[in-house]
Write a protein that holds these residues in place. Structure first.
Motif, PDB file in Angstrom:
ATOM      1  N   PHE A 213       0.838  -1.203   0.000  1.00  0.00           N
ATOM      2  CA  PHE A 213       0.000   0.000   0.000  1.00  0.00           C
ATOM      3  C   PHE A 213       0.874   1.255   0.000  1.00  0.00           C
ATOM      4  CE2 PHE A 213      -2.541   3.380   1.907  1.00  0.00           C
ATOM      5  CZ  PHE A 213      -3.701   3.295   1.147  1.00  0.00           C
ATOM      6  N   SER A 216       2.256   1.951  -3.313  1.00  0.00           N
ATOM      7  CA  SER A 216       1.256   2.389  -4.299  1.00  0.00           C
ATOM      8  C   SER A 216       1.105   3.911  -4.328  1.00  0.00           C
ATOM      9  CB  SER A 216      -0.108   1.755  -3.990  1.00  0.00           C
ATOM     10  OG  SER A 216      -0.716   2.379  -2.868  1.00  0.00           O
ATOM     11  N   MET A 218      -1.005   5.535  -2.651  1.00  0.00           N
ATOM     12  CA  MET A 218      -2.426   5.872  -2.470  1.00  0.00           C
ATOM     13  C   MET A 218      -2.635   6.638  -1.166  1.00  0.00           C
ATOM     14  SD  MET A 218      -4.284   4.455  -4.980  1.00  0.00           S
ATOM     15  CE  MET A 218      -5.890   4.008  -4.374  1.00  0.00           C
ATOM     16  N   ILE A 224      -7.054  -0.477  -2.786  1.00  0.00           N
ATOM     17  CA  ILE A 224      -6.226  -0.917  -3.920  1.00  0.00           C
ATOM     18  C   ILE A 224      -7.103  -1.821  -4.788  1.00  0.00           C
ATOM     19  CG2 ILE A 224      -4.266  -2.371  -4.597  1.00  0.00           C
ATOM     20  CD1 ILE A 224      -2.848  -1.551  -2.069  1.00  0.00           C
ATOM     21  N   SER A 225      -7.016  -1.684  -6.083  1.00  0.00           N
ATOM     22  CA  SER A 225      -7.829  -2.513  -6.980  1.00  0.00           C
ATOM     23  C   SER A 225      -7.172  -3.873  -7.202  1.00  0.00           C
ATOM     24  CB  SER A 225      -8.012  -1.812  -8.327  1.00  0.00           C
ATOM     25  OG  SER A 225      -6.775  -1.777  -9.039  1.00  0.00           O
ATOM     26  N   TYR A 228      -4.480  -3.570  -9.872  1.00  0.00           N
ATOM     27  CA  TYR A 228      -3.201  -3.039  -9.383  1.00  0.00           C
ATOM     28  C   TYR A 228      -2.426  -4.104  -8.601  1.00  0.00           C
ATOM     29  CZ  TYR A 228       0.269  -0.482  -6.703  1.00  0.00           C
ATOM     30  OH  TYR A 228       1.465  -0.076  -6.159  1.00  0.00           O
ATOM     31  N   LEU A 229      -3.125  -4.814  -7.715  1.00  0.00           N
ATOM     32  CA  LEU A 229      -2.449  -5.828  -6.894  1.00  0.00           C
ATOM     33  C   LEU A 229      -1.884  -6.953  -7.752  1.00  0.00           C
ATOM     34  CD1 LEU A 229      -1.809  -6.414  -3.910  1.00  0.00           C
ATOM     35  CD2 LEU A 229      -3.845  -7.856  -3.843  1.00  0.00           C
ATOM     36  N   GLN A 232       1.245  -5.688  -9.398  1.00  0.00           N
ATOM     37  CA  GLN A 232       2.326  -5.651  -8.412  1.00  0.00           C
ATOM     38  C   GLN A 232       2.895  -7.048  -8.167  1.00  0.00           C
ATOM     39  OE1 GLN A 232       3.755  -2.666  -8.151  1.00  0.00           O
ATOM     40  NE2 GLN A 232       3.896  -2.882  -5.954  1.00  0.00           N
ATOM     41  N   ARG A 276     -11.632  -4.935  -4.818  1.00  0.00           N
ATOM     42  CA  ARG A 276     -10.796  -3.942  -4.141  1.00  0.00           C
ATOM     43  C   ARG A 276     -10.431  -4.429  -2.740  1.00  0.00           C
ATOM     44  NH1 ARG A 276     -15.495   0.712  -3.255  1.00  0.00           N
ATOM     45  NH2 ARG A 276     -16.902  -0.591  -2.049  1.00  0.00           N
TER      46      ARG A 276
END
Length: 297
Positions: A213, A216, A218, A224-225, A228-229, A232, A276
């Motif tokens: 996190f 990211s 953010m 976090i979507s 995105y995860l 990553q 999410r």
């Protein structure tokens, strides 16, 4: 205004942490909990416990030294109450009780070796309930070095909770076939207990998801979507252990476990159809502080 100081020692499978927190009391107001100090030492007890079945002599000595240091730090901070809890690595080690006794004799710190259900109960005493909307459904996933706790919340109530032996240190040391079977058990449980919910979000806790996190960029409170995860995970997986340390500035004891941890969160999202994941900064040590204050330990 009154300010009290509490301490929490979390003896995990990947690291041991001391959290010192201020509890601020004001008339006619709810108490505020503010972190004052957090010390983390990378004593990987799980590498002993999950492979050889016992804590090694070397790690016993390191652990005793860490507890002596924590005792002194708490004295300097003026901590008035504290609690030390150990999870799966100590729980599963054949000499876990002996190690706890040695620590008590040499440092004066008594260790409570807790089971997965107790661990989940302590963590749930954090601000978790304040983070969830009463009309929504969440799958809470707390990934540790030796085990992962899964809890389903719906309409503000705990529906189901289960602890699985699928922690990051364990996954690194297990043969692939064993890990495959472990993931299959978790998949069956998540699918079975989340299929009736049309919309579900994840809440993730643990050092690895906190790191992801932070990476990211953010804003706090934003989720976090899944996309995105997943990106990553693929990015981290392609890097070598050394590259994660040199290019991402990860600690050596974080660099290897962050990949299996991400896989657990990602799998939980996939199986529950969550899109999410929220990442509040909560964990066992935070739960210990609150449990001490409210006398529920």
């Amino acid at each position: 205004m009154k300010i009290k100081k509490y301490g929490a020692i979390d003896i995990g499978s990947n690291a041991i942490r001391l959290l010192v927190a201020n509890v601020i009391e004001e008339k006619d107001k709810a108490p505020k909990f503010k972190k004052s100090s957090l010390v983390r030492v990378p004593i990987r007890l799980g590498a002993d416990s999950f492979v050889s079945g016992e804590i090694s002599e070397n790690n016993i000595h390191r652990m005793v030294d860490a507890m002596k240091a924590f005792k002194l730090l708490m004295k300097v901070h003026g901590v008035e109450r504290y609690k030390a809890c150990a999870t799966s690595a100590m729980r599963e080690a054949s000499n876990g009780a002996m190690v706890a006794e040695k620590v008590l004799n040499e440092s004066g710190i008594e260790i409570d070796i807790i089971d997965g259900a107790k661990e989940a109960q302590i963590i749930s005493s954090t601000d978790l309930k304040h983070l969830i909307n009463s009309d929504e459904t969440y799958l809470y996933v707390d990934v540790g070095g030796g085990s992962t706790e899964f809890t389903i919340f719906s309409r503000g109530e705990i529906i189901k909770s289960k602890s699985f032996k699928i922690g990051t240190v364990r996954l690194i040391n297990n043969p692939k076939e064993k890990n495959k079977k472990l993931f299959a058990k978790v998949e069956n449980w998540i699918v079975k207990h989340t299929k009736e919910y049309k919309r579900i979000s994840l809440i993730g806790s643990g050092g690895n998801i906190n790191k992801i996190f932070k990476m990211s960029g953010m804003d706090a409170g934003r989720p976090i979507s899944y996309i995105y995860l997943n990106a990553q995970y693929e990015f981290l997986k392609k890097m070598s252990y050394e590259e994660r340390i040199s290019e991402l500035s990860l600690n050596p004891d974080r660099s290897d476990v962050i990949v299996p941890a991400t896989k657990i969160y990602l799998s939980a999202m996939k199986w529950s159809k969550a899109r999410r994941i929220y990442v509040p900064k909560i964990g066992l040590s935070d739960g210990i502080i609150k449990s001490l204050y409210f006398d529920i330990l």
